[in-house]
Design a protein around this motif. Structure first.
Motif, mmCIF file in Angstrom:
data_model
loop_
_atom_site.group_PDB
_atom_site.id
_atom_site.type_symbol
_atom_site.label_atom_id
_atom_site.label_comp_id
_atom_site.label_asym_id
_atom_site.label_seq_id
_atom_site.Cartn_x
_atom_site.Cartn_y
_atom_site.Cartn_z
ATOM 1 N N ILE A 40 46.108 27.963 37.390
ATOM 2 C CA ILE A 40 45.499 27.958 36.055
ATOM 3 C C ILE A 40 44.737 29.252 35.775
ATOM 4 C CG2 ILE A 40 43.821 26.748 34.592
ATOM 5 C CD1 ILE A 40 45.072 24.160 35.646
ATOM 6 N N GLU A 41 43.819 29.623 36.668
ATOM 7 C CA GLU A 41 43.095 30.890 36.426
ATOM 8 C C GLU A 41 44.068 32.071 36.419
ATOM 9 O OE1 GLU A 41 39.575 31.898 38.554
ATOM 10 O OE2 GLU A 41 38.692 29.925 38.273
ATOM 11 N N ASP A 42 45.033 32.038 37.329
ATOM 12 C CA ASP A 42 45.996 33.147 37.378
ATOM 13 C C ASP A 42 46.765 33.247 36.061
ATOM 14 O OD1 ASP A 42 47.280 35.273 38.850
ATOM 15 O OD2 ASP A 42 49.065 34.004 38.888
ATOM 16 N N SER A 43 47.214 32.120 35.535
ATOM 17 C CA SER A 43 47.950 32.134 34.253
ATOM 18 C C SER A 43 47.078 32.700 33.139
ATOM 19 C CB SER A 43 48.377 30.719 33.855
ATOM 20 O OG SER A 43 49.301 30.191 34.774
ATOM 21 N N LEU A 44 45.781 32.373 33.168
ATOM 22 C CA LEU A 44 44.893 32.755 32.062
ATOM 23 C C LEU A 44 44.343 34.178 32.182
ATOM 24 C CD1 LEU A 44 43.033 29.388 31.471
ATOM 25 C CD2 LEU A 44 44.879 30.394 30.124
ATOM 26 N N SER A 45 44.740 34.890 33.244
ATOM 27 C CA SER A 45 44.304 36.292 33.370
ATOM 28 C C SER A 45 44.693 37.076 32.114
ATOM 29 C CB SER A 45 44.938 36.933 34.606
ATOM 30 O OG SER A 45 46.342 36.834 34.517
ATOM 31 N N ILE A 46 45.757 36.678 31.472
ATOM 32 C CA ILE A 46 46.248 37.406 30.285
ATOM 33 C C ILE A 46 45.244 37.354 29.124
ATOM 34 C CG2 ILE A 46 47.552 35.450 29.307
ATOM 35 C CD1 ILE A 46 49.771 37.497 28.570
ATOM 36 N N LEU A 47 44.366 36.351 29.114
ATOM 37 C CA LEU A 47 43.413 36.231 27.996
ATOM 38 C C LEU A 47 42.469 37.428 27.918
ATOM 39 C CD1 LEU A 47 42.321 32.463 28.158
ATOM 40 C CD2 LEU A 47 44.031 33.516 26.663
ATOM 41 N N ASP A 48 42.187 38.047 29.074
ATOM 42 C CA ASP A 48 41.260 39.186 29.093
ATOM 43 C C ASP A 48 41.981 40.534 29.074
ATOM 44 O OD1 ASP A 48 39.039 37.473 29.343
ATOM 45 O OD2 ASP A 48 39.448 37.262 31.485
ATOM 46 N N SER A 49 43.314 40.513 28.931
ATOM 47 C CA SER A 49 44.084 41.757 29.083
ATOM 48 C C SER A 49 44.175 42.565 27.796
ATOM 49 C CB SER A 49 45.505 41.424 29.540
ATOM 50 O OG SER A 49 46.173 40.762 28.473
ATOM 51 N N TYR A 185 43.392 42.431 37.791
ATOM 52 C CA TYR A 185 42.337 41.422 37.749
ATOM 53 C C TYR A 185 42.133 40.904 39.169
ATOM 54 C CZ TYR A 185 46.353 38.219 37.671
ATOM 55 O OH TYR A 185 47.525 37.563 37.956
ATOM 56 N N GLU A 186 41.043 40.152 39.360
ATOM 57 C CA GLU A 186 40.751 39.688 40.717
ATOM 58 C C GLU A 186 40.427 38.211 40.686
ATOM 59 O OE1 GLU A 186 38.118 42.275 42.764
ATOM 60 O OE2 GLU A 186 38.489 41.264 44.682
ATOM 61 N N LEU A 187 41.079 37.453 41.563
ATOM 62 C CA LEU A 187 40.809 36.020 41.689
ATOM 63 C C LEU A 187 40.035 35.798 42.980
ATOM 64 C CD1 LEU A 187 44.335 34.568 40.757
ATOM 65 C CD2 LEU A 187 42.315 34.697 39.294
ATOM 66 N N GLU A 189 39.032 34.703 46.706
ATOM 67 C CA GLU A 189 39.853 34.692 47.926
ATOM 68 C C GLU A 189 40.405 33.292 48.144
ATOM 69 O OE1 GLU A 189 41.019 37.155 49.494
ATOM 70 O OE2 GLU A 189 39.822 38.595 48.395
ATOM 71 N N PRO A 190 41.583 33.131 48.704
ATOM 72 C CA PRO A 190 42.413 34.157 49.330
ATOM 73 C C PRO A 190 43.347 34.888 48.361
ATOM 74 C CG PRO A 190 43.471 32.038 49.599
ATOM 75 C CD PRO A 190 42.223 31.797 48.783
ATOM 76 N N PHE A 191 43.187 34.680 47.071
ATOM 77 C CA PHE A 191 44.159 35.270 46.132
ATOM 78 C C PHE A 191 43.931 36.772 45.944
ATOM 79 C CE2 PHE A 191 44.010 30.761 45.241
ATOM 80 C CZ PHE A 191 45.354 30.443 45.257
ATOM 81 N N GLY A 192 42.669 37.153 45.684
ATOM 82 C CA GLY A 192 42.347 38.582 45.584
ATOM 83 C C GLY A 192 42.898 39.276 44.360
ATOM 84 N N LYS A 193 43.160 40.596 44.528
ATOM 85 C CA LYS A 193 43.580 41.429 43.386
ATOM 86 C C LYS A 193 45.040 41.199 43.025
ATOM 87 C CE LYS A 193 40.890 45.549 42.813
ATOM 88 N NZ LYS A 193 40.821 46.982 42.941
ATOM 89 N N ARG A 194 45.300 41.130 41.716
ATOM 90 C CA ARG A 194 46.664 40.981 41.218
ATOM 91 C C ARG A 194 46.799 41.811 39.948
ATOM 92 N NH1 ARG A 194 49.223 37.402 43.749
ATOM 93 N NH2 ARG A 194 50.740 37.177 42.063
ATOM 94 N N GLN A 195 47.995 41.840 39.368
ATOM 95 C CA GLN A 195 48.135 42.637 38.142
ATOM 96 C C GLN A 195 49.183 42.067 37.200
ATOM 97 O OE1 GLN A 195 49.824 46.599 38.672
ATOM 98 N NE2 GLN A 195 50.742 45.979 40.621
ATOM 99 N N LEU A 196 49.005 42.405 35.929
ATOM 100 C CA LEU A 196 50.020 42.110 34.924
ATOM 101 C C LEU A 196 50.709 43.427 34.592
ATOM 102 C CD1 LEU A 196 47.992 39.859 32.434
ATOM 103 C CD2 LEU A 196 49.417 39.142 34.366
#
Ligand code: SAH
Length: 222
Positions: A40-49, A185-187, A189-196
């Motif tokens: 859910i948080e990962d999907s919503l990373s786009i809201l701040d992009s 963006y950063e989630l 741990e253990p997810f950490g940094k990711r990108q769109l």
């Protein structure tokens, strides 16, 4: 990061999704917190992009409904379409949307290689999304046909994609999909940094694409 007015519905989505996941194996994230962050948080990373989310949105390879469903909850004014080639997954997402009374979601069971040639869907969408489906070169061939000229394509990716990006140079040129931004963006741990990865398509897609079923993956444009 998560708009507070959506939180209770998103929590409900997480619960219903986890129940479906026990029956169907939709996602490796089986614990509540893991699915909350990883799906859910990962999907919503786009809201701040900074990406515009108002038009017609298409989620290619939506699986159990990510990023489709969290966005449908947080963007009630947007119209979203989810595609997946696995009928059982689309049926599960249909049940979830019904239970959550989401009225802004359409679901289609089928292959992108076929639907991308259907005039009802070809070059009809402002924004194409795809998370965890294929490599960038394969995905661009599957996504570009759905995208309007000047429309955007967004892929959810890890940070280690230098080689993948290099391997997509030919696909980007051939499909006129230009990488305009890498939003990091950063989630927790253990997810950490990711990108769109954010692409803009600048001209109509040639009739050559998408090639027949399986080819974009077996012989990606390189
Ligand atoms: N986006 C979801 C699911 C990822 S799994 C998530 O992030 O959780 C990848 C999904 O893409 C699978 O459900 C698979 O059925 C679908 N898929 C792969 N290739 C496809 C194609 N060519 N057309 C339609 N769906 C495809």
């Amino acid at each position: 990061m998560i708009p507070s007015e959506c939180e209770s519905k998103l929590r409900q989505l997480n619960q219903i999704f986890l129940e479906e996941n026990q029956k169907l194996n939709l996602s490796a994230f089986r614990e509540e917190e893991q699915s909350w962050v990883g799906n859910i948080e990962d999907s919503l990373s786009i809201l701040d992009s900074g990406i515009e989310l108002n038009g017609k949105i298409f989620d290619l390879g939506t699986g159990g409904g990510f990023p489709l469903l969290p966005l449908a909850i947080c963007q009630p004014e947007s119209k979203l379409t989810g595609l997946d080639s696995t009928n059982k997954k689309i049926s599960a997402v249909e049940r979830i949307t019904k239970e959550l009374s989401l009225t802004n979601v359409d679901l289609i069971s089928g292959r992108a290689e076929e639907l991308g040639r259907d005039p009802e869907h070809r070059e009809q969408y402002d924004l194409i999304l795809s998370r965890a489906v294929a490599g960038t070169n394969t995905l661009l061939e599957l996504c570009a046909p759905f995208t309007k000229v000047k429309g955007k394509i967004v892929f959810w990716k890890s940070m280690k994609i230098d080689k993948e990006l290099e391997d997509s140079l030919m696909a980007r040129a051939e499909l006129t999909c230009h990488l305009t931004n890498q939003y990091e963006y950063e989630l927790p741990e253990p997810f950490g940094k990711r990108q769109l990865l954010i692409f803009e398509k600048t001209s109509p897609t040639s009739d050559k694409y998408p090639r027949k079923i399986g080819e974009p993956k077996k012989k990606p444009l390189t």
